[in-house]
Design an enzyme around this catalytic site. Sequence first.
Site, PDB file in Angstrom:
ATOM      1  N   ASP A  20       0.905  -1.282   0.169  1.00  0.00           N
ATOM      2  CA  ASP A  20      -0.110   0.097  -0.166  1.00  0.00           C
ATOM      3  C   ASP A  20       0.963   1.276  -0.132  1.00  0.00           C
ATOM      4  OD1 ASP A  20      -2.241   1.414   0.064  1.00  0.00           O
ATOM      5  OD2 ASP A  20      -3.100   0.424   1.748  1.00  0.00           O
TER       6      ASP A  20
ATOM      7  N   ASP B  28     -10.627   1.948  -3.067  1.00  0.00           N
ATOM      8  CA  ASP B  28     -11.185   1.785  -1.666  1.00  0.00           C
ATOM      9  C   ASP B  28     -13.001   1.799  -1.753  1.00  0.00           C
ATOM     10  OD1 ASP B  28      -8.937   1.419  -0.272  1.00  0.00           O
ATOM     11  OD2 ASP B  28      -8.813   3.250   0.348  1.00  0.00           O
TER      12      ASP B  28
END
Length: 727
Positions: free
Chosen positions: A478, A547
């Site tokens: 990430d 997301d």
Amino acid sequence: MAIHYEQKNRIFTLQTAHTAYQMKVDAYGFLLHLHYGGWAEGNMDYLLANYERGFCSNPADARKDRSYSLDVLPQEYPAFGMGDYRSSALVLRNADESECCDLRYASHSIYKGKYALKGLPAVYAQEDEAETLEIMLEDAANGVHVRLLYGVLEDDDVITRSAVICNQGNGKVVVEKAASACLDFLHGDYEMVSFYGRHAMERNFQRTEIRHGNYSIGSRRTASSHQYNPGVVVAQKGASEDAGSCYGLLFVYSGNFLCEAEKDQLNQTRILMGLQSDLFHYPLGPGEELYIPETVLSYSATGFAKLSNQFHHCIRRHICRGRYTHQPRPVLVNSWEASYFSFDGEAIYRLAGQAAALGLDLVVMDDGWFGKRENDHSSLGDWQANEEKLGCTLGELASRINKLGLKFGIWIEPEMVSEDSRLYREHPDWALQIPGRSPVYCRDQLVLDFSRPDVRDSIFEQVCAVLDQGNIEYVKWDMNRSLSDLYSQAPGSFPGKLSYDYVAGVYDFLERLLERYPYLFIEGCSGGGGRFDAGMLYYTPQIWCSDNTDAADRIRIQYGTSFFYPASTVGSHVSAVPNHQTGRSISLHTRGIVAMAGTFGYELDFGTLGDAQKEEIRRQVAQYKKFADLIQHGYYYRLSNPFEDGYGAWMFVSKNKKHVLVNVVLLEVHGNMTVTYVRLKGLSPHAVYADAATGTCYYGSALMEAGIPMPVEKEEYAAYQIELRKC
Ligand code: GLA
């Protein structure tokens, strides 16, 4: 031979199955562009129509020929300072602070295979799949050499471009701007399709007419960004999915980029793709060189669908690497939306047990397993498992999960540091900060200076120590903020090169990690799709698309993503309802169909579901696995534009056109609803296809010309998945 050089007229022709690209070294040694588009043959230098134009300057050796001006001629690599006032591919500052570069042809070479770029991701190919052309341009005054690289993948209708700038002179030069591709069109009206967005709403489709003036998109975040994707389509006015000329330019890079479009005074169009010029001042001392990241070019004479499939093929076969390049991706469950930071080892083990019972392949323990990380205010940089929280070591957890028949994976964010961490307390100078100023924060975290080898080495050691603890087969990498404070505390560092060197550092780290763990499967992520680009795909063949897991929004996000990126790269999960990002509740059936437009998985706690839903999930997983090869390797067709149409529809067709999966989600429901007809694409017109569920037979031509009616139902977001098999 895909690359041909005609000595007499000094013309280079690059040919692919359906396209041609031509350029010429002119009498003064400038490299002029002649054609890129549909297949064509013969010398096309007759296209150059030189007329005297007022206020168009002439280079010294053409001063008597006022019809010769670089301001209006189509060029391959226009450098600033020679009388071309349009946007430049290259801007150089010389040792005396002047900004000028006079690039003339010096030599060239043609060889089999595809060039590679030192330290950068790039299209790769077997020796017999590609050819390379290198053209050396030189500036006699400052000694700068620019090596233009062209890779031709003939069968794939792909041409790649890159450039290497090398200072062979005695003084320092500074590269102020550098593109890898310039496309000059002598005529035509074009539109630019680009993909803009924001966190949790990436890659919205936008189509803009290219008019007089300069239109640009790009990133200054040292990540390709949620806001603009580094892939654009330049389309002939009015081109559609199935008709019209269009060109795709895809930058194989994960940092700052700039894509410019300009219609000039003579209605000629210039497109540039390359490094962002803002924040960029790259000094090159004598003997030093700079590699400009690659742009992949492809052309379709028949609309976007064909263009997309060309890019999908190129990314799958020539950019993505590793164990899963040709294998179906594991179906995973990720703990993030299941439990966020609140879990322990038992909870992950339970999730794994449920996943195993439902037929999944992999459980991923997301953020919160290391340091003292119970929220997003601490511990980034301290990559040691929190054994107290887990109740065991990472190795023990992995082996317990493996015994359930499941693979185990973890989340990491190696480029970042929390101020509340041991790492930061020991090495505050490793974070990017400008001395004497407070840093800019985002998610309460700072960025590690990945341009520094010592910083990378230290994090590398930590990450390896984690991976060596047990059988960890997957990592979600990430990156949860944009860079700011571009200042390195390393001796000899220079702010204008930091952003480039940072991204090169990330690539170096990833390459080393893959060398050491060749079987490791890395999924990229940057707050979802903030670094969804072909550069990352070279290392992480799958990227968490967004997301936002809301199925209705995902249809639009995945629609935009599909223009360049194949479904095999698109991380897509079924999450809980009401959805955590939008509050919307959509049926499990529809959520499943939408997530099946990518690499399928779940992002919820199975423990909260009843038996009927678990049964449905078991069926979904089996269904996905049945179609995994088709979805991940088949042709992909968009059947609607969900930004304009009342439905989202897409389909997959196997390479032999025998197996088909159609997906439709109705986005609108009204009283006395009209019927939605969906026209299919990519079938064999004369073949008969049977609906695998009902046995109903249709001719391919009927399905493509007249379409197929969807049922009218009193339900929001009703979804259908139709499997067809050629009889
Ligand atoms: C980012 C990712 C999420 C999740 C969190 C964890 O936002 O996109 O999927 O991993 O970080 O902090």
